[in-house]
Design a protein around this motif. Structure first.
Motif, PDB file in Angstrom:
ATOM      1  N   ILE A  47      61.240  46.470  90.501  1.00  0.00           N
ATOM      2  CA  ILE A  47      59.892  46.169  90.158  1.00  0.00           C
ATOM      3  C   ILE A  47      59.647  45.876  88.966  1.00  0.00           C
ATOM      4  O   ILE A  47      58.857  44.966  88.577  1.00  0.00           O
ATOM      5  N   ALA A  48      60.311  46.553  87.946  1.00  0.00           N
ATOM      6  CA  ALA A  48      60.118  46.143  86.589  1.00  0.00           C
ATOM      7  C   ALA A  48      60.671  44.716  86.017  1.00  0.00           C
ATOM      8  O   ALA A  48      60.203  43.914  85.563  1.00  0.00           O
ATOM      9  N   PHE A  49      61.938  44.406  86.779  1.00  0.00           N
ATOM     10  CA  PHE A  49      62.361  43.177  86.615  1.00  0.00           C
ATOM     11  C   PHE A  49      61.763  42.206  87.227  1.00  0.00           C
ATOM     12  O   PHE A  49      61.512  40.878  86.882  1.00  0.00           O
ATOM     13  N   HIS A  50      61.294  42.311  88.558  1.00  0.00           N
ATOM     14  CA  HIS A  50      60.349  41.303  89.067  1.00  0.00           C
ATOM     15  C   HIS A  50      59.351  41.005  88.135  1.00  0.00           C
ATOM     16  O   HIS A  50      58.793  39.910  87.993  1.00  0.00           O
ATOM     17  N   ARG A  51      58.393  42.060  87.724  1.00  0.00           N
ATOM     18  CA  ARG A  51      57.389  41.851  86.683  1.00  0.00           C
ATOM     19  C   ARG A  51      57.891  40.947  85.650  1.00  0.00           C
ATOM     20  O   ARG A  51      57.029  40.062  85.180  1.00  0.00           O
ATOM     21  N   ILE A  52      58.922  41.322  84.926  1.00  0.00           N
ATOM     22  CA  ILE A  52      59.604  40.462  83.771  1.00  0.00           C
ATOM     23  C   ILE A  52      59.645  39.213  84.136  1.00  0.00           C
ATOM     24  O   ILE A  52      59.480  38.030  83.572  1.00  0.00           O
ATOM     25  N   LEU A  53      60.402  38.785  85.415  1.00  0.00           N
ATOM     26  CA  LEU A  53      60.635  37.410  85.832  1.00  0.00           C
ATOM     27  C   LEU A  53      59.406  36.573  86.013  1.00  0.00           C
ATOM     28  O   LEU A  53      59.242  35.389  85.514  1.00  0.00           O
ATOM     29  N   PHE A  54      58.382  37.251  86.502  1.00  0.00           N
ATOM     30  CA  PHE A  54      57.079  36.512  86.819  1.00  0.00           C
ATOM     31  C   PHE A  54      56.474  36.124  85.469  1.00  0.00           C
ATOM     32  O   PHE A  54      55.899  35.040  85.284  1.00  0.00           O
ATOM     33  N   ALA A  55      56.524  37.172  84.482  1.00  0.00           N
ATOM     34  CA  ALA A  55      55.820  37.036  83.174  1.00  0.00           C
ATOM     35  C   ALA A  55      56.568  35.871  82.118  1.00  0.00           C
ATOM     36  O   ALA A  55      56.121  35.192  81.429  1.00  0.00           O
ATOM     37  N   GLU A  56      57.883  35.997  82.537  1.00  0.00           N
ATOM     38  CA  GLU A  56      58.757  35.159  81.580  1.00  0.00           C
ATOM     39  C   GLU A  56      59.301  33.809  82.270  1.00  0.00           C
ATOM     40  O   GLU A  56      59.651  32.867  81.222  1.00  0.00           O
ATOM     41  N   ALA A  57      58.720  33.618  83.378  1.00  0.00           N
ATOM     42  CA  ALA A  57      59.446  32.383  84.213  1.00  0.00           C
ATOM     43  C   ALA A  57      58.844  31.280  83.578  1.00  0.00           C
ATOM     44  O   ALA A  57      59.413  29.995  83.275  1.00  0.00           O
ATOM     45  N   ALA A  58      57.527  31.129  83.127  1.00  0.00           N
ATOM     46  CA  ALA A  58      57.092  29.734  82.487  1.00  0.00           C
ATOM     47  C   ALA A  58      57.753  29.668  81.122  1.00  0.00           C
ATOM     48  O   ALA A  58      58.071  28.374  80.837  1.00  0.00           O
ATOM     49  N   ARG A  59      58.062  30.425  80.430  1.00  0.00           N
ATOM     50  CA  ARG A  59      58.518  30.398  79.112  1.00  0.00           C
ATOM     51  C   ARG A  59      60.206  30.147  79.129  1.00  0.00           C
ATOM     52  O   ARG A  59      60.605  29.563  78.512  1.00  0.00           O
ATOM     53  N   LEU A  60      60.816  30.512  80.279  1.00  0.00           N
ATOM     54  CA  LEU A  60      62.194  30.381  80.352  1.00  0.00           C
ATOM     55  C   LEU A  60      62.547  29.986  81.690  1.00  0.00           C
ATOM     56  O   LEU A  60      63.304  30.772  82.509  1.00  0.00           O
ATOM     57  N   PRO A  61      62.043  28.859  81.938  1.00  0.00           N
ATOM     58  CA  PRO A  61      62.526  28.234  83.479  1.00  0.00           C
ATOM     59  C   PRO A  61      63.939  28.186  83.712  1.00  0.00           C
ATOM     60  O   PRO A  61      64.453  28.524  85.148  1.00  0.00           O
ATOM     61  N   GLU A  62      64.742  28.068  82.686  1.00  0.00           N
ATOM     62  CA  GLU A  62      66.194  27.970  83.093  1.00  0.00           C
ATOM     63  C   GLU A  62      66.756  29.323  83.474  1.00  0.00           C
ATOM     64  O   GLU A  62      67.572  29.293  84.290  1.00  0.00           O
ATOM     65  N   LEU A  63      66.223  30.330  82.731  1.00  0.00           N
ATOM     66  CA  LEU A  63      66.495  31.657  83.207  1.00  0.00           C
ATOM     67  C   LEU A  63      66.256  31.837  84.386  1.00  0.00           C
ATOM     68  O   LEU A  63      67.061  32.608  85.344  1.00  0.00           O
ATOM     69  N   PHE A  64      65.022  31.864  84.899  1.00  0.00           N
ATOM     70  CA  PHE A  64      64.266  32.082  86.245  1.00  0.00           C
ATOM     71  C   PHE A  64      65.259  31.264  87.369  1.00  0.00           C
ATOM     72  O   PHE A  64      65.541  31.710  88.304  1.00  0.00           O
ATOM     73  N   ALA A  65      65.647  29.821  86.772  1.00  0.00           N
ATOM     74  CA  ALA A  65      66.354  29.280  87.722  1.00  0.00           C
ATOM     75  C   ALA A  65      67.737  29.809  88.155  1.00  0.00           C
ATOM     76  O   ALA A  65      68.243  29.803  89.316  1.00  0.00           O
ATOM     77  N   ARG A  66      68.399  30.413  87.255  1.00  0.00           N
ATOM     78  CA  ARG A  66      69.666  30.946  87.362  1.00  0.00           C
ATOM     79  C   ARG A  66      69.397  32.263  88.244  1.00  0.00           C
ATOM     80  O   ARG A  66      70.580  32.851  88.999  1.00  0.00           O
ATOM     81  N   ILE A  67      68.484  33.029  88.070  1.00  0.00           N
ATOM     82  CA  ILE A  67      68.384  34.201  88.703  1.00  0.00           C
ATOM     83  C   ILE A  67      67.873  34.115  90.255  1.00  0.00           C
ATOM     84  O   ILE A  67      68.449  34.705  91.197  1.00  0.00           O
ATOM     85  N   VAL A  68      66.944  33.086  90.364  1.00  0.00           N
ATOM     86  CA  VAL A  68      66.167  32.768  91.540  1.00  0.00           C
ATOM     87  C   VAL A  68      66.527  31.600  92.017  1.00  0.00           C
ATOM     88  O   VAL A  68      65.505  30.709  91.728  1.00  0.00           O
ATOM     89  N   PRO A  69      67.743  31.139  92.508  1.00  0.00           N
ATOM     90  CA  PRO A  69      68.157  29.622  92.703  1.00  0.00           C
ATOM     91  C   PRO A  69      67.268  29.158  93.992  1.00  0.00           C
ATOM     92  O   PRO A  69      66.780  29.730  94.576  1.00  0.00           O
ATOM     93  N   ASP A  70      66.854  27.564  93.773  1.00  0.00           N
ATOM     94  CA  ASP A  70      66.025  27.095  94.766  1.00  0.00           C
ATOM     95  C   ASP A  70      66.805  26.982  96.035  1.00  0.00           C
ATOM     96  O   ASP A  70      66.179  26.847  97.040  1.00  0.00           O
ATOM     97  N   GLN A  71      68.153  26.608  95.693  1.00  0.00           N
ATOM     98  CA  GLN A  71      68.985  26.377  96.940  1.00  0.00           C
ATOM     99  C   GLN A  71      69.842  27.230  97.171  1.00  0.00           C
ATOM    100  O   GLN A  71      70.426  28.039  96.373  1.00  0.00           O
ATOM    101  N   PRO A  72      70.327  27.590  98.331  1.00  0.00           N
ATOM    102  CA  PRO A  72      71.300  28.669  98.643  1.00  0.00           C
ATOM    103  C   PRO A  72      72.568  28.505  98.069  1.00  0.00           C
ATOM    104  O   PRO A  72      72.997  27.054  97.868  1.00  0.00           O
ATOM    105  N   THR A  73      73.258  29.422  97.588  1.00  0.00           N
ATOM    106  CA  THR A  73      74.500  29.365  96.964  1.00  0.00           C
ATOM    107  C   THR A  73      75.484  28.996  97.812  1.00  0.00           C
ATOM    108  O   THR A  73      75.453  29.170  99.384  1.00  0.00           O
ATOM    109  N   GLU A  74      76.751  28.558  97.472  1.00  0.00           N
ATOM    110  CA  GLU A  74      77.796  28.499  98.514  1.00  0.00           C
ATOM    111  C   GLU A  74      78.393  29.760  99.327  1.00  0.00           C
ATOM    112  O   GLU A  74      78.837  29.592 100.156  1.00  0.00           O
ATOM    113  N   MET A  75      78.106  30.896  98.544  1.00  0.00           N
ATOM    114  CA  MET A  75      78.507  31.990  99.249  1.00  0.00           C
ATOM    115  C   MET A  75      77.019  32.589  99.777  1.00  0.00           C
ATOM    116  O   MET A  75      76.290  33.063  99.081  1.00  0.00           O
TER     117      MET A  75
END
Length: 196
Positions: free
Chosen positions: A94-122
């Motif tokens: 829960i703490a990390f979800h809150r951080i991700l939502f709060a920081e997503a606009a400031r750190l879009p690259e970080l958010f994209a690495r943690i929550v990829p838009d496309q399924p990974t190969e695995m």
């Protein structure tokens, strides 16, 4: 030492949030000097990313083990659902979800690495399970990603939203009932959808 740094950072991010956690505090909690930490991580963003990715990979590994087990489909989905809900509703998650939502606009690259838009190969746990069903002809191959998404949202959607907004934690009984109903509804819907 790497693991000790990530353990310390995870504890501090969970307790104090992103803004309330400093590199100095992480180094002190890990029992190392700040320069030693900077030799391994460029900045706080890099530490946070490493912690979040480690959490995600541990969770995926646990869920894959369940998904790869034997048993009736409903039982396997129920086991995945219970474990997934337990992970998602943990204080750290829960703490990390809150951080991700709060920081997503400031750190879009970080958010994209943690929550990829496309399924990974695995594929993740449920996607692997639905791939196996597709190989047996029980669901369409082109529906695997959709079924995976629908199942995960059925399990975590509302409980996660409520937890993020500070609702009282679900009891073990409430979690069990939620998973039971979600799996039953999903099984019924999947059977009808696959027949369309």
């Amino acid at each position: 030492m790497h693991g000790r740094i990530l353990d310390a950072a995870a504890e501090l991010f969970t307790k104090n949030g992103y803004a309330g956690t400093s590199i100095e505090a992480i180094a002190a909690r890990a029992g190392i000097g700040k320069l030693t930490l900077y030799r391994r991580f460029a900045d706080k963003d890099a530490v946070f990313l490493a912690v979040a990715l480690r959490m995600a990979e541990r969770s995926r590994a646990e869920l894959r083990e369940i998904a790869d087990g034997d048993g009736e489909l409903a039982d396997v989905l129920g086991a995945i659902g219970r474990h997934l809900l337990g992970i998602i509703l943990s204080p750290q998650s829960i703490a990390f979800h809150r951080i991700l939502f709060a920081e997503a606009a400031r750190l879009p690259e970080l958010f994209a690495r943690i929550v990829p838009d496309q399924p990974t190969e695995m594929p993740d746990a449920t996607r692997r399970l639905f791939h196996r069903l597709a190989e047996r002809g029980l669901v369409r191959r082109e529906d695997v990603a959709f079924l995976d998404q629908q199942f995960v949202h059925a399990i975590i959607g509302k409980p996660l939203r409520k937890a993020l907004f500070g609702a009282s934690p679900m009891t073990a009984r409430e979690q069990e009932e939620h998973v039971r109903k979600a799996v039953a509804l999903f099984m019924h819907g999947m059977t009808r959808y696959s027949a369309l």
